[in-house]
Design an enzyme around this catalytic site. Structure first.
Site, PDB file in Angstrom:
ATOM      1  N   ARG A 100       3.597  -0.514   6.331  1.00  0.00           N
ATOM      2  CA  ARG A 100       4.216  -0.038   5.088  1.00  0.00           C
ATOM      3  C   ARG A 100       3.275  -0.477   3.974  1.00  0.00           C
ATOM      4  NH1 ARG A 100      10.410  -0.283   3.258  1.00  0.00           N
ATOM      5  NH2 ARG A 100      10.280   1.514   4.652  1.00  0.00           N
ATOM      6  N   HIS A 127       7.033   9.310   4.100  1.00  0.00           N
ATOM      7  CA  HIS A 127       7.867   8.438   4.936  1.00  0.00           C
ATOM      8  C   HIS A 127       8.274   9.224   6.188  1.00  0.00           C
ATOM      9  CE1 HIS A 127      10.125   5.102   6.107  1.00  0.00           C
ATOM     10  NE2 HIS A 127      11.105   5.092   5.234  1.00  0.00           N
ATOM     11  N   GLN A 130      11.243   8.224   8.707  1.00  0.00           N
ATOM     12  CA  GLN A 130      12.589   8.457   8.185  1.00  0.00           C
ATOM     13  C   GLN A 130      13.010   9.898   8.433  1.00  0.00           C
ATOM     14  OE1 GLN A 130      14.893   6.239   6.579  1.00  0.00           O
ATOM     15  NE2 GLN A 130      16.190   7.988   7.065  1.00  0.00           N
ATOM     16  N   ASP A 227      17.522  10.429  -2.621  1.00  0.00           N
ATOM     17  CA  ASP A 227      16.807   9.153  -2.493  1.00  0.00           C
ATOM     18  C   ASP A 227      16.856   8.483  -3.862  1.00  0.00           C
ATOM     19  OD1 ASP A 227      15.119   7.086  -1.707  1.00  0.00           O
ATOM     20  OD2 ASP A 227      13.277   8.285  -1.800  1.00  0.00           O
ATOM     21  N   CYS A 267      18.356   8.184   2.681  1.00  0.00           N
ATOM     22  CA  CYS A 267      17.520   7.351   3.559  1.00  0.00           C
ATOM     23  C   CYS A 267      17.872   5.873   3.465  1.00  0.00           C
ATOM     24  CB  CYS A 267      16.051   7.569   3.232  1.00  0.00           C
ATOM     25  SG  CYS A 267      15.651   7.257   1.501  1.00  0.00           S
ATOM     26  N   ARG A 295      16.622   5.701  13.191  1.00  0.00           N
ATOM     27  CA  ARG A 295      15.258   5.180  13.007  1.00  0.00           C
ATOM     28  C   ARG A 295      14.788   4.513  14.292  1.00  0.00           C
ATOM     29  NH1 ARG A 295      13.400   4.085   7.890  1.00  0.00           N
ATOM     30  NH2 ARG A 295      11.496   3.614   9.032  1.00  0.00           N
TER      31      ARG A 295
HETATM   32  N1  NVA Z   1      11.421   6.515  -2.065  1.00  0.00           N
HETATM   33  C1  NVA Z   1      11.854   5.210  -1.617  1.00  0.00           C
HETATM   34  C2  NVA Z   1      12.198   5.249  -0.166  1.00  0.00           C
HETATM   35  C3  NVA Z   1      12.745   3.976   0.392  1.00  0.00           C
HETATM   36  C4  NVA Z   1      13.038   4.041   1.850  1.00  0.00           C
HETATM   37  C5  NVA Z   1      10.760   4.197  -1.908  1.00  0.00           C
HETATM   38  O1  NVA Z   1       9.584   4.502  -1.696  1.00  0.00           O
HETATM   39  O2  NVA Z   1      11.089   3.107  -2.358  1.00  0.00           O
HETATM   40  N1   CP Z   2      14.908   3.812   4.764  1.00  0.00           N
HETATM   41  C1   CP Z   2      14.048   2.789   4.880  1.00  0.00           C
HETATM   42  O1   CP Z   2      12.854   2.956   5.158  1.00  0.00           O
HETATM   43  O2   CP Z   2      14.605   1.560   4.707  1.00  0.00           O
HETATM   44  P1   CP Z   2      13.848   0.169   4.515  1.00  0.00           P
HETATM   45  O3   CP Z   2      13.134   0.234   3.208  1.00  0.00           O
HETATM   46  O4   CP Z   2      14.928  -0.849   4.551  1.00  0.00           O
HETATM   47  O5   CP Z   2      12.868  -0.008   5.647  1.00  0.00           O
END
Ligand code: NVA
Ligand code: CP
Length: 308
Positions: A100, A127, A130, A227, A267, A295
């Site tokens: 990540r 992502h 997801q 989201d 998500c 997931r």
């Molecule tokens: N768009 C959000 C998704 C979190 C799973 C982010 O990048 O924080």
């Molecule tokens: N939806 C998702 O990726 O959750 P986290 O940020 O908790 O990993």
């Protein structure tokens, strides 16, 4: 799998997405095996995570492998070691990397120099894990036997044209789905993703539309998705974004425009009262916790396919 890595939804062909979803269905029924026996997989996090970190760690364990959760703050990445050197070094120890990252480009660079599969657990641009979980969730709730039945399914995505939107656009393009996004002006998905997903949709007979009217996007939708309004790293913009995005909230008014029994999707993590109301998130049409569970199953399928 024709790809070494899974960084973008576009790394998988339509057939490969189908295969992953079918494998995930089977793994959900039969969770334990030794597919990753003796393999060590590093999970690197430059941003917080609940679902991604825990579901990957548990999934790897259920497949007989060994997960190492690595907060990027304790790696030399924090002190500026490059993605390319990190990728080369970790390839000498690990069998795969899940990452990540703040910057999508860093993941592409690391993958280019790593000899082992790299899987994105979210970047600023995409992502993909997801969206695989979201697709499995739709299949289950609509009793689809094969992912080809996703073709023509109508999804409305309300809010920011962000990483979630990008991966969804590519998936819809590959699978022939009908995706309508409603985003405020200035918050549209990146043009590169619009072009790529439209090119995919042309082949699959899918359709991707970007509107600014949330009610028009929601009209007749079989699933409504949203989201957060400020993604990780955008916390300083939250006040201004709250104003801009207010008309794009997923609420009962929007739901009334959708098809009967439309799925309510997010998500997570969610901000109740901002991008989604408590009523919808906790309502009978919400499938958000199934999305979260899935997931686990789809990521195990991705790992099994890439590490075969
Ligand atoms: N768009 C959000 C998704 C979190 C799973 C982010 O990048 O924080
Ligand atoms: N939806 C998702 O990726 O959750 P986290 O940020 O908790 O990993």
């Amino acid at each position: 799998m024709s790809t070494k890595d899974f960084i973008s939804m576009a790394d998988l062909s339509q057939k490969e997405i189908w295969d992953v979803l079918l494998m995930a269905k089977n793994l959900k029924k039969k969770p334990f095996s030794r597919k990753l026996h003796g393999r060590s997989i590093g999970l690197i996090f430059q941003k917080p995570s609940t679902r991604t970190s825990v579901s990957f760690a548990v999934g790897i364990t259920q497949l007989g492998g060994h997960p190492l959760i690595l907060n990027a703050d304790i790696l030399q990445i924090k002190r500026g070691e490059s993605p390319r050197d990190t990728g080369r070094v970790l390839s000498r120890y690990l069998d795969a990397i899940v990452i990540r990252a703040n910057r999508h480009e860093d993941v592409i660079e690391m993958a280019g120099f790593a000899d082992i599969p790299l899987i994105s657990g979210l970047t600023d641009k995409e992502h993909p894990c997801q969206v695989l979980a979201d697709l499995l969730t739709i299949m289950e709730h609509r009793k689809m036997k094969h992912p080809r039945e996703l073709a023509g399914f109508r999804v409305a995505y309300l809010g920011d044209g962000n990483n979630m939107a990008h991966s969804w656009m590519l998936a819809a393009g590959s699978l022939g789905m009908h995706l309508r996004l409603a985003c405020p002006k200035g918050f549209f998905p990146l043009v590169g993703y619009q072009e790529k997903s439209n090119a995919l949709a042309k082949k699959s007979k899918g359709k991707i539309e970007i509107l600014t009217d949330p009610m028009a996007a929601a009209k007749g939708a079989q699933a409504l998705y949203t989201d957060v309004w400020a993604s990780m790293g955008q916390e300083s913009e939250i006040q201004s974004r709250k104003q801009i995005f207010a008309p794009f909230q997923l609420n009962s008014h929007v739901l009334s425009a959708a098809a009967p029994k439309a799925l309510v999707m997010h998500c997570l993590p969610a901000h109740r009262g901002e991008e989604i109301t408590e009523e919808l998130l906790e309502g009978p049409q919400s499938v958000v916790f199934d999305q979260a569970e899935n997931r686990l199953h789809v990521q195990k399928a991705v790992l099994a396919a890439l590490l075969k």
